[in-house]
Design a protein around this motif. Structure first.
Motif, PDB file in Angstrom:
ATOM      1  N   SER A 173       0.826  -1.212   0.000  1.00 40.29           N
ATOM      2  CA  SER A 173       0.000   0.000   0.000  1.00 40.29           C
ATOM      3  C   SER A 173       0.857   1.259   0.000  1.00 40.29           C
ATOM      4  CB  SER A 173      -0.937  -0.005   1.212  1.00 40.29           C
ATOM      5  OG  SER A 173      -1.873  -1.063   1.123  1.00 40.29           O
ATOM      6  N   THR A 174       1.963   1.228   0.723  1.00 44.71           N
ATOM      7  CA  THR A 174       2.868   2.382   0.720  1.00 44.71           C
ATOM      8  C   THR A 174       3.378   2.662  -0.683  1.00 44.71           C
ATOM      9  OG1 THR A 174       3.563   1.965   3.009  1.00 44.71           O
ATOM     10  CG2 THR A 174       5.045   3.281   1.638  1.00 44.71           C
ATOM     11  N   GLU A 175       3.815   1.616  -1.352  1.00 44.60           N
ATOM     12  CA  GLU A 175       4.330   1.799  -2.710  1.00 44.60           C
ATOM     13  C   GLU A 175       3.221   2.268  -3.655  1.00 44.60           C
ATOM     14  OE1 GLU A 175       7.298  -0.352  -5.881  1.00 44.60           O
ATOM     15  OE2 GLU A 175       6.163  -1.650  -4.509  1.00 44.60           O
ATOM     16  N   ALA A 176       2.014   1.716  -3.498  1.00 44.31           N
ATOM     17  CA  ALA A 176       0.903   2.120  -4.368  1.00 44.31           C
ATOM     18  C   ALA A 176       0.594   3.599  -4.199  1.00 44.31           C
ATOM     19  CB  ALA A 176      -0.332   1.279  -4.051  1.00 44.31           C
ATOM     20  N   LEU A 177       0.609   4.101  -2.945  1.00 46.27           N
ATOM     21  CA  LEU A 177       0.326   5.513  -2.720  1.00 46.27           C
ATOM     22  C   LEU A 177       1.438   6.401  -3.261  1.00 46.27           C
ATOM     23  CD1 LEU A 177      -1.216   5.421   0.877  1.00 46.27           C
ATOM     24  CD2 LEU A 177      -2.395   5.643  -1.308  1.00 46.27           C
ATOM     25  N   MET A 178       2.673   5.959  -3.116  1.00 43.20           N
ATOM     26  CA  MET A 178       3.774   6.734  -3.691  1.00 43.20           C
ATOM     27  C   MET A 178       3.661   6.782  -5.214  1.00 43.20           C
ATOM     28  SD  MET A 178       6.890   5.397  -1.242  1.00 43.20           S
ATOM     29  CE  MET A 178       8.163   6.184  -2.241  1.00 43.20           C
ATOM     30  N   ARG A 179       3.311   5.659  -5.805  1.00 44.87           N
ATOM     31  CA  ARG A 179       3.170   5.619  -7.265  1.00 44.87           C
ATOM     32  C   ARG A 179       1.999   6.477  -7.750  1.00 44.87           C
ATOM     33  NH1 ARG A 179       5.892   1.816 -10.299  1.00 44.87           N
ATOM     34  NH2 ARG A 179       7.275   0.428  -9.123  1.00 44.87           N
ATOM     35  N   SER A 180       1.011   6.699  -6.882  1.00 48.06           N
ATOM     36  CA  SER A 180      -0.134   7.521  -7.278  1.00 48.06           C
ATOM     37  C   SER A 180       0.276   8.953  -7.582  1.00 48.06           C
ATOM     38  CB  SER A 180      -1.206   7.508  -6.180  1.00 48.06           C
ATOM     39  OG  SER A 180      -0.796   8.278  -5.054  1.00 48.06           O
ATOM     40  N   ARG A 181       1.448   9.355  -7.072  1.00 47.80           N
ATOM     41  CA  ARG A 181       1.937  10.692  -7.423  1.00 47.80           C
ATOM     42  C   ARG A 181       3.285  10.638  -8.146  1.00 47.80           C
ATOM     43  NH1 ARG A 181       5.275  13.324  -4.764  1.00 47.80           N
ATOM     44  NH2 ARG A 181       4.204  15.244  -5.300  1.00 47.80           N
ATOM     45  N   GLY A 182       3.552   9.472  -8.768  1.00 41.21           N
ATOM     46  CA  GLY A 182       4.701   9.370  -9.662  1.00 41.21           C
ATOM     47  C   GLY A 182       6.013   9.031  -9.005  1.00 41.21           C
ATOM     48  N   ASP A 183       6.016   8.646  -7.739  1.00 40.70           N
ATOM     49  CA  ASP A 183       7.246   8.248  -7.049  1.00 40.70           C
ATOM     50  C   ASP A 183       7.308   6.735  -6.894  1.00 40.70           C
ATOM     51  OD1 ASP A 183       8.526  10.662  -6.716  1.00 40.70           O
ATOM     52  OD2 ASP A 183       7.549  11.111  -4.810  1.00 40.70           O
ATOM     53  N   ILE A 184       8.520   6.224  -6.646  1.00 39.07           N
ATOM     54  CA  ILE A 184       8.710   4.801  -6.408  1.00 39.07           C
ATOM     55  C   ILE A 184       9.590   4.607  -5.182  1.00 39.07           C
ATOM     56  CG2 ILE A 184       8.427   4.177  -8.833  1.00 39.07           C
ATOM     57  CD1 ILE A 184      11.461   3.948  -9.044  1.00 39.07           C
ATOM     58  N   LEU A 185       9.643   3.371  -4.702  1.00 33.78           N
ATOM     59  CA  LEU A 185      10.457   3.059  -3.535  1.00 33.78           C
ATOM     60  C   LEU A 185      11.949   3.134  -3.830  1.00 33.78           C
ATOM     61  CD1 LEU A 185       8.569  -0.078  -2.121  1.00 33.78           C
ATOM     62  CD2 LEU A 185       8.751   2.155  -1.012  1.00 33.78           C
ATOM     63  N   HIS A 186      12.356   2.669  -4.987  1.00 34.43           N
ATOM     64  CA  HIS A 186      13.774   2.522  -5.289  1.00 34.43           C
ATOM     65  C   HIS A 186      14.485   3.875  -5.325  1.00 34.43           C
ATOM     66  CE1 HIS A 186      11.891  -1.182  -6.660  1.00 34.43           C
ATOM     67  NE2 HIS A 186      13.047  -1.753  -6.438  1.00 34.43           N
ATOM     68  N   GLY A 187      15.680   3.901  -4.757  1.00 31.87           N
ATOM     69  CA  GLY A 187      16.463   5.123  -4.704  1.00 31.87           C
ATOM     70  C   GLY A 187      16.063   6.050  -3.580  1.00 31.87           C
ATOM     71  N   ASN A 318      -2.405  -0.004   4.959  1.00 28.69           N
ATOM     72  CA  ASN A 318      -2.851  -1.241   4.317  1.00 28.69           C
ATOM     73  C   ASN A 318      -4.366  -1.379   4.268  1.00 28.69           C
ATOM     74  OD1 ASN A 318      -2.371  -1.474   7.169  1.00 28.69           O
ATOM     75  ND2 ASN A 318      -2.742  -3.666   7.025  1.00 28.69           N
ATOM     76  N   PHE A 319      -5.095  -0.648   5.138  1.00 24.85           N
ATOM     77  CA  PHE A 319      -6.552  -0.763   5.104  1.00 24.85           C
ATOM     78  C   PHE A 319      -7.154  -0.111   3.858  1.00 24.85           C
ATOM     79  CE2 PHE A 319      -6.025  -1.590   9.682  1.00 24.85           C
ATOM     80  CZ  PHE A 319      -6.726  -2.778   9.742  1.00 24.85           C
ATOM     81  N   LEU A 320      -6.358   0.658   3.140  1.00 22.61           N
ATOM     82  CA  LEU A 320      -6.855   1.225   1.890  1.00 22.61           C
ATOM     83  C   LEU A 320      -7.049   0.161   0.826  1.00 22.61           C
ATOM     84  CD1 LEU A 320      -4.681   4.459   1.637  1.00 22.61           C
ATOM     85  CD2 LEU A 320      -7.118   4.314   2.169  1.00 22.61           C
ATOM     86  N   HIS A 321      -6.350  -0.957   0.976  1.00 24.78           N
ATOM     87  CA  HIS A 321      -6.416  -2.016  -0.034  1.00 24.78           C
ATOM     88  C   HIS A 321      -6.877  -3.331   0.577  1.00 24.78           C
ATOM     89  CE1 HIS A 321      -3.386   0.936  -1.551  1.00 24.78           C
ATOM     90  NE2 HIS A 321      -4.148   0.813  -2.619  1.00 24.78           N
ATOM     91  N   GLY A 322      -7.753  -3.241   1.576  1.00 22.77           N
ATOM     92  CA  GLY A 322      -8.368  -4.438   2.130  1.00 22.77           C
ATOM     93  C   GLY A 322      -7.647  -5.069   3.289  1.00 22.77           C
ATOM     94  N   ALA A 323      -6.331  -4.819   3.425  1.00 20.58           N
ATOM     95  CA  ALA A 323      -5.540  -5.358   4.534  1.00 20.58           C
ATOM     96  C   ALA A 323      -5.685  -6.867   4.662  1.00 20.58           C
ATOM     97  CB  ALA A 323      -5.937  -4.678   5.856  1.00 20.58           C
ATOM     98  N   SER A 324      -5.933  -7.546   3.558  1.00 25.81           N
ATOM     99  CA  SER A 324      -6.201  -8.976   3.623  1.00 25.81           C
ATOM    100  C   SER A 324      -4.927  -9.762   3.896  1.00 25.81           C
ATOM    101  CB  SER A 324      -6.821  -9.447   2.309  1.00 25.81           C
ATOM    102  OG  SER A 324      -7.015 -10.846   2.320  1.00 25.81           O
ATOM    103  N   VAL A 325      -5.030 -10.753   4.781  1.00 27.07           N
ATOM    104  CA  VAL A 325      -3.928 -11.684   5.024  1.00 27.07           C
ATOM    105  C   VAL A 325      -4.403 -13.117   4.782  1.00 27.07           C
ATOM    106  CG1 VAL A 325      -2.763 -10.155   6.636  1.00 27.07           C
ATOM    107  CG2 VAL A 325      -4.419 -11.792   7.512  1.00 27.07           C
ATOM    108  N   GLY A 326      -5.471 -13.257   3.998  1.00 27.70           N
ATOM    109  CA  GLY A 326      -5.959 -14.578   3.657  1.00 27.70           C
ATOM    110  C   GLY A 326      -6.494 -15.326   4.872  1.00 27.70           C
ATOM    111  N   PRO A 327      -6.484 -16.661   4.828  1.00 30.08           N
ATOM    112  CA  PRO A 327      -7.078 -17.458   5.906  1.00 30.08           C
ATOM    113  C   PRO A 327      -6.270 -17.438   7.199  1.00 30.08           C
ATOM    114  CG  PRO A 327      -6.039 -18.890   4.288  1.00 30.08           C
ATOM    115  CD  PRO A 327      -6.008 -17.508   3.708  1.00 30.08           C
ATOM    116  N   PHE A 328      -5.082 -16.837   7.184  1.00 31.17           N
ATOM    117  CA  PHE A 328      -4.245 -16.871   8.387  1.00 31.17           C
ATOM    118  C   PHE A 328      -4.822 -16.026   9.519  1.00 31.17           C
ATOM    119  CE2 PHE A 328      -1.535 -17.826   4.754  1.00 31.17           C
ATOM    120  CZ  PHE A 328      -1.041 -19.063   5.140  1.00 31.17           C
TER     121      PHE A 328
END
Length: 373
Positions: A173-187, A318-328
Motif C-alpha cells: 500500500s505504501t508503494e501504491a500511494l507513492m506511485r499515485s503521485r509518480g514516485d517509487i520506492l527505489h532510490g 494497508n486498510f486502503l487495499h483491504g488489509a487482507s492476510v488470507g485465511p491466516f
C-alpha cells in the motif's frame, strides 16, 4: 468473498466454536475491524458468548460488513474517549450488560484506561480481557495493577503468519500511494521505526525490493537483532529521520512527535501500521504547516522551506487495499474464541495469560483441515 468461501469459513468457525464452547456462556463486548470476512467471526463470537455490543475500529469499517454484523448484534461507535472517563465507561457498561458476567474482546487496549474502575464499580463481573495486538498488550501490561486476567494473543505463534502478511500489505500500500503521485520506492532510503514482528517484516520486504533500509528501535535487544539480520541500525535517531526518504512507523506508540516532523527531509513520505493517534503526534504539529490534499490519500504538509507527505492521514496504509492476510487471520480469531472459554471458567488469576500450546495445536490442525487446499 465467494459464497462457497463464506460457507467454508462459517463451517470452520462452527467447528472451532464446538471445540471451545464455554460450559457457562458469558456476555461479551467485541472491538474489531469490520472487514469483508469479519461477519463470520462475529457470528462465532455470538455463538460462544452473549454478544452485547460490537465496537468497530473507526478507520477500518466496510459498510457491507457493518450491515451484516448489525443483523447479529448492536454496533456502537468506538473512540479512545469512549472508555477514557470512568463515569462514562461504567454508564455504558451498565446500559449494555448490567449485572452480567462479561468478557472484553479488545484490539488495541481500548478498555485499559478504565479497567480498574470497571472492576470496582460495574454491577456485574468482569471475567477478563482478550487482547489481540502488541500495542494493546503493552497497555495492559504497563498498568500498575491489573484487577482481572488478560489473555493476550498478540505474541502467539499463531499470529506470526498474520504479522508477516500485514507487513507485506503495508509495503504494497505504501508503494501504491507513492506511485499515485509518480514516485517509487527505489532510490529512496527508508527508516523503519520499531523492529517488532511487524517492523521486522516490513524491513525485510523493503530490503527484498532493493530498498536501502535503516532500523531504529528503543529496545537494544531488537537493535541487535536488526544488526544481526544485516540492517543498518541508527545510532542517532534524529539523523536517521533526516536522512530517510520514507519513514515507516511500526511501534504501536508515538513514533514521531511534533519536533520530529521538522527533521524530515524535504519530500519524505511518512506511513504507519496503526491509527494516527497511536503512532503520530499530529495534534502538536506547529500550525505553520499548511495541509493540502495532493492525491486522494496523500496529504502534503508544507511550511516555508520545508514539506513532507503523509499517507492515509497517518492511519494504517494497508486498510486502503483491504488489509487482507488470507485465511491466516482465522487462526488468531480462533484463538480469541479459545480465550473466551478460558475466561468463562473464572479460575484464572490476575495478570497476563496466554492460550495453551495444546489449544493452539488444535486450532492449527483444524485450520489445516479447512484451508490447506
Amino acid at each position: 468473498m465467494e459464497s462457497f468461501e463464506r460457507a467454508r469459513l462459517d463451517t470452520y468457525f462452527r467447528k472451532i466454536t464446538s471445540q471451545f464452547r464455554p460450559e457457562e456462556q458469558p456476555s461479551s463486548f467485541l472491538v474489531t475491524h469490520l472487514l469483508p470476512e469479519r461477519p463470520s467471526f462475529v457470528r462465532a463470537v455470538s455463538a460462544a458468548s452473549k454478544l452485547r455490543a460490537v465496537l468497530p475500529k473507526p478507520k477500518s469499517i466496510v459498510s457491507i460488513a457493518q450491515r451484516e454484523v448489525e443483523a447479529v448484534a448492536q454496533c456502537d461507535p468506538l473512540s479512545r474517549d469512549l472508555f477514557a472517563d470512568p463515569d462514562r465507561t461504567v454508564e455504558y457498561f451498565e446500559n449494555r450488560a448490567r449485572g452480567e458476567r462479561l468478557v472484553l474482546l479488545d484490539v488495541g487496549g481500548y478498555f485499559a484506561p478504565t479497567i480498574n474502575a470497571l472492576w470496582d464499580r460495574f454491577s456485574g463481573t468482569i471475567l477478563g480481557v482478550v487482547e489481540d495486538t502488541e500495542n494493546g498488550h503493552k497497555r495492559y501490561a504497563e498498568l500498575d495493577k491489573l484487577p482481572c486476567p488478560v489473555v493476550s494473543v498478540a505474541r502467539s505463534p499463531l499470529k506470526d503468519p498474520e504479522d508477516f502478511l500485514v507487513g507485506q500489505s503495508v509495503v504494497f500500500s505504501t508503494e501504491a500511494l507513492m506511485r499515485s503521485r509518480g514516485d517509487i520506492l527505489h532510490g529512496r532510503p527508508a527508516l523503519v521505526i520499531g523492529f517488532g514482528k511487524l517492523g521486522s517484516s516490513i524491513a525485510r520486504l523493503l530490503h527484498a525490493k532493493g530498498v536501502q533500509v535503516t532500523v531504529y528501535d528503543i529496545d537494544p535487544i531488537r537493535r541487535t537483532q536488526a544488526l544481526s539480520q544485516g540492517f543498518t541500525v541508527a545510532r542517532d535517531r534524529d539523523k536517521a529521520i533526516h536522512n530517510a526518504g520514507l519513514v515507516l512507523c511500526a511501534t504501536g506508540s508515538i513514533s514521531l512527535r511534533s519536533e520530529d516532523f521538522s527533521t524530515l527531509r524535504n519530500g519524505a513520505y511518512v506511513a504507519t501500521v496503526t491509527s494516527s493517534e497511536d503512532e503520530l503526534d499530529l495534534a502538536s504539529l506547529p500550525a505553520v504547516y499548511d495541509r493540502t490534499r495532493d492525491t486522494e490519500h496523500v496529504t502534503r504538509y508544507q511550511t516555508t522551506g520545508h514539506y513532507f507527505y503523509l499517507l492515509n492521514g497517518g492511519n494504517a496504509v494497508n486498510f486502503l487495499h483491504g488489509a487482507s492476510v488470507g485465511p491466516f487471520i482465522f487462526l488468531v480469531q480462533a484463538e480469541i474464541l479459545a480465550a473466551i472459554r478460558m475466561l468463562a471458567r473464572g479460575d484464572l488469576g490476575t495478570g497476563m495469560h496466554e492460550v495453551s500450546a495444546v489449544d493452539r495445536a488444535v486450532i492449527a490442525d483444524t485450520s489445516l483441515t479447512y484451508f490447506n487446499r
